[in-house]
Scaffold this motif. Structure first.
Motif, short mmCIF file in Angstrom:
data_model
loop_
_atom_site.label_atom_id
_atom_site.label_comp_id
_atom_site.label_asym_id
_atom_site.label_seq_id
_atom_site.Cartn_x
_atom_site.Cartn_y
_atom_site.Cartn_z
N SER A 62 0.82 -1.21 0.00
CA SER A 62 0.00 0.00 0.00
C SER A 62 0.86 1.26 0.00
CB SER A 62 -0.92 -0.01 1.22
OG SER A 62 -1.79 -1.11 1.19
N LEU A 63 1.93 1.27 0.81
CA LEU A 63 2.77 2.47 0.88
C LEU A 63 3.43 2.77 -0.45
CD1 LEU A 63 3.96 4.75 2.57
CD2 LEU A 63 5.80 3.20 3.27
N THR A 64 3.90 1.75 -1.13
CA THR A 64 4.57 1.97 -2.42
C THR A 64 3.60 2.48 -3.48
OG1 THR A 64 4.27 -0.32 -3.18
CG2 THR A 64 6.23 0.14 -1.87
N ARG A 65 2.31 2.16 -3.31
CA ARG A 65 1.31 2.66 -4.27
C ARG A 65 0.94 4.12 -3.98
NH1 ARG A 65 -0.66 -2.66 -3.50
NH2 ARG A 65 -2.27 -1.96 -2.04
N ILE A 66 1.00 4.52 -2.72
CA ILE A 66 0.67 5.90 -2.35
C ILE A 66 1.82 6.84 -2.71
CG2 ILE A 66 0.22 7.46 -0.41
CD1 ILE A 66 -1.09 5.02 1.00
N ALA A 67 3.04 6.41 -2.44
CA ALA A 67 4.22 7.27 -2.61
C ALA A 67 4.47 7.60 -4.08
CB ALA A 67 5.44 6.58 -2.02
N ASP A 68 5.08 8.76 -4.30
CA ASP A 68 5.48 9.14 -5.67
C ASP A 68 6.58 8.23 -6.17
OD1 ASP A 68 3.75 11.45 -5.87
OD2 ASP A 68 5.08 12.41 -4.42
N ARG A 69 7.53 7.91 -5.29
CA ARG A 69 8.63 7.00 -5.63
C ARG A 69 8.96 6.18 -4.38
NH1 ARG A 69 11.29 8.76 -10.43
NH2 ARG A 69 9.63 9.79 -11.62
N THR A 70 9.60 5.02 -4.61
CA THR A 70 9.98 4.14 -3.51
C THR A 70 11.42 3.67 -3.68
OG1 THR A 70 7.73 3.33 -3.14
CG2 THR A 70 9.52 1.95 -2.32
N LEU A 71 12.17 3.70 -2.58
CA LEU A 71 13.51 3.12 -2.52
C LEU A 71 13.41 1.82 -1.73
CD1 LEU A 71 15.57 6.34 -1.71
CD2 LEU A 71 15.07 5.36 -3.94
N TYR A 72 13.76 0.71 -2.37
CA TYR A 72 13.63 -0.59 -1.70
C TYR A 72 14.91 -0.94 -0.94
CZ TYR A 72 9.27 -1.29 -4.17
OH TYR A 72 7.98 -1.16 -4.63
N THR A 73 14.73 -1.56 0.21
CA THR A 73 15.88 -1.88 1.05
C THR A 73 16.54 -3.21 0.71
OG1 THR A 73 14.32 -2.72 2.71
CG2 THR A 73 15.18 -0.49 3.02
N ARG A 74 15.86 -4.10 0.04
CA ARG A 74 16.44 -5.38 -0.40
C ARG A 74 16.98 -6.22 0.76
NH1 ARG A 74 20.39 -2.83 -5.01
NH2 ARG A 74 18.83 -1.76 -6.27
N ALA A 75 16.33 -6.14 1.91
CA ALA A 75 16.78 -6.92 3.07
C ALA A 75 16.37 -8.37 2.98
CB ALA A 75 16.22 -6.31 4.36
N GLY A 76 15.46 -8.69 2.07
CA GLY A 76 14.93 -10.04 2.01
C GLY A 76 13.82 -10.20 3.05
N ILE A 77 13.19 -11.36 3.05
CA ILE A 77 12.08 -11.61 3.98
C ILE A 77 12.60 -11.57 5.41
CG2 ILE A 77 10.37 -13.29 4.75
CD1 ILE A 77 10.27 -14.28 1.83
N GLU A 78 11.93 -10.79 6.25
CA GLU A 78 12.28 -10.72 7.67
C GLU A 78 11.10 -11.29 8.46
OE1 GLU A 78 14.65 -7.46 10.11
OE2 GLU A 78 12.53 -6.92 9.98
N ILE A 79 11.34 -12.41 9.13
CA ILE A 79 10.27 -13.11 9.83
C ILE A 79 10.18 -12.70 11.30
CG2 ILE A 79 9.46 -15.40 10.56
CD1 ILE A 79 10.69 -16.47 7.93
N GLY A 80 11.32 -12.52 11.94
CA GLY A 80 11.33 -12.14 13.35
C GLY A 80 10.57 -10.84 13.57
N VAL A 81 9.75 -10.81 14.62
CA VAL A 81 8.96 -9.61 14.91
C VAL A 81 9.88 -8.43 15.22
CG1 VAL A 81 7.36 -8.58 16.58
CG2 VAL A 81 6.89 -10.84 15.62
N ALA A 82 10.94 -8.67 15.97
CA ALA A 82 11.90 -7.61 16.29
C ALA A 82 12.80 -7.39 15.07
CB ALA A 82 12.74 -7.99 17.51
#
Length: 356
Positions: free
Chosen positions: A127-147
């Motif tokens: 949703s955020l990427t659709r609202i924003a004019d542009r998006t910079l992706y962090t490429r961290a991969g899937i993060e499962i841990g809540v923290a």
């Protein structure tokens, strides 16, 4: 969580990949093509939780490198006031999931006020990427841990690169300075791997202190938001009372809390703020408090005796948080492990806060 802590060097390499040239020092974002930042007069960074702590560090980076005024505000506060925005205001929204309810509301409000909206996100098509004019992706991969761990580090890396990119566009830093920053960033994954080798030391430290109930995390400059993040990590997964504080504010009240059963985790970065924080260690020790110090090598000769000293590899003032955070994450993890907590799914918490 432990797996994701150890994935940070690789995640950082992925986040940097293709965005810097180690020979010329050029920083580039294909995502920002035809999205000039030269005319930006003011930046507002808005986010929640760990992402907001990354944004607070980003404020230091942008103001120092790009010479642009920056404000940081929790999205839950930003969304319910009437901010003064215009087309020369850049609102930077940070969210790992891209679905954080308050951050989405803040982005929508910024659009309504005709501000330009840029997001930093780890998840595509959200949703955020659709609202924003542009998006910079962090490429961290899937993060499962809540923290959050590796997503936080990658957010810092993107903020650092964005600050350098803006400095290039706005011509606020010399070529040699930007090149030096880029080269320091490129060696950081290797330095992270070296730092991760002290995991056993930090596990032993956790065994010594997991039965204590009160922890203060102190820092100044870029280390202040890091103190907030370190305290948050301990709270999230070990359920212990931990408070992040500006070291310069200790004499304005919090020093009254110091006693033998209170553990102070003191972060010593590079430069004048690190030097100033040394006095806090003296004050805590004079009141019989216990100190765990995590320091940049620059401060070693001046650090008074403490219960435990951990030293990060040599790096610049503004990249130090990417190394200082690793001992903080590991300490929180091992304390929680010793207490028998569910590290990956702590009580009462969700990975993505999609409701108010």
């Amino acid at each position: 969580m432990l797996k994701e802590i150890h994935e940070q060097p690789q995640a950082l390499e992925e986040t940097i990949l293709g965005r810097v040239d180690g020979i010329t020092g050029q920083v580039r974002f294909d995502e920002l093509e035809n999205f000039s930042l030269e005319t930006v007069e003011r930046v507002i960074i808005t986010a929640c939780g760990t992402a907001c702590h990354a944004g607070m560090i980003g404020k230091y980076l942008m103001e120092h490198l790009a010479k642009v005024p920056v404000e940081v505000e929790y999205a839950s506060e930003f969304r319910y006031r009437q901010p003064l925005l215009n087309e020369k205001t850049l609102v930077l929204c940070i969210s790992q999931s891209g679905e954080t309810a308050d951050t989405l509301a803040a982005a929508r409000l910024a659009k309504e006020k005709h501000a330009r909206v840029l997001s930093i996100c780890n998840s595509m098509g959200t949703s955020l990427t659709r609202i924003a004019d542009r998006t910079l992706y962090t490429r961290a991969g899937i993060e499962i841990g809540v923290a959050s761990t590796k997503a936080f580090s990658c957010q810092l890396a993107v903020l650092f690169l964005l600050s350098l990119y803006m400095a290039q566009q706005r011509k606020t830093e010399e070529y040699e300075s930007i090149l030096s920053h880029v080269q320091s960033l490129l060696v950081l994954p290797r330095q992270m791997n070296e730092l991760l080798k002290i995991s056993d030391q930090i596990h032993e430290l956790a065994r010594q202190y997991y039965l204590y109930h009160d922890f203060l995390y102190l820092g100044r400059g870029v280390c202040y938001p890091l103190a907030l993040e370190g305290a948050l990590k301990l709270k999230e997964i070990s359920y212990l009372h931990a408070e992040g504080l500006s070291a310069g504010e200790m004499k304005h009240g919090p020093i009254a809390l110091i006693e033998p059963d209170v553990i102070s985790v003191v972060l010593l970065g590079r430069g004048i703020t690190g030097v100033k924080t040394l006095a806090n260690i003296e004050e805590i020790k004079a009141r019989k408090g216990k100190v765990i110090a995590i320091s940049h090598p620059e401060n070693l000769d001046a650090i008074p005796p403490v219960e435990k000293l951990l030293v990060i590899p040599e790096t610049s003032e503004f990249l130090a948080p990417l190394l200082l955070i690793i001992p903080l994450q590991l300490f929180a993890y091992y304390v929680a492990l010793e207490k028998g907590s569910d590290v990956d799914q702590p009580r009462n918490l969700a990975k993505s806060v999609t409701v108010e």
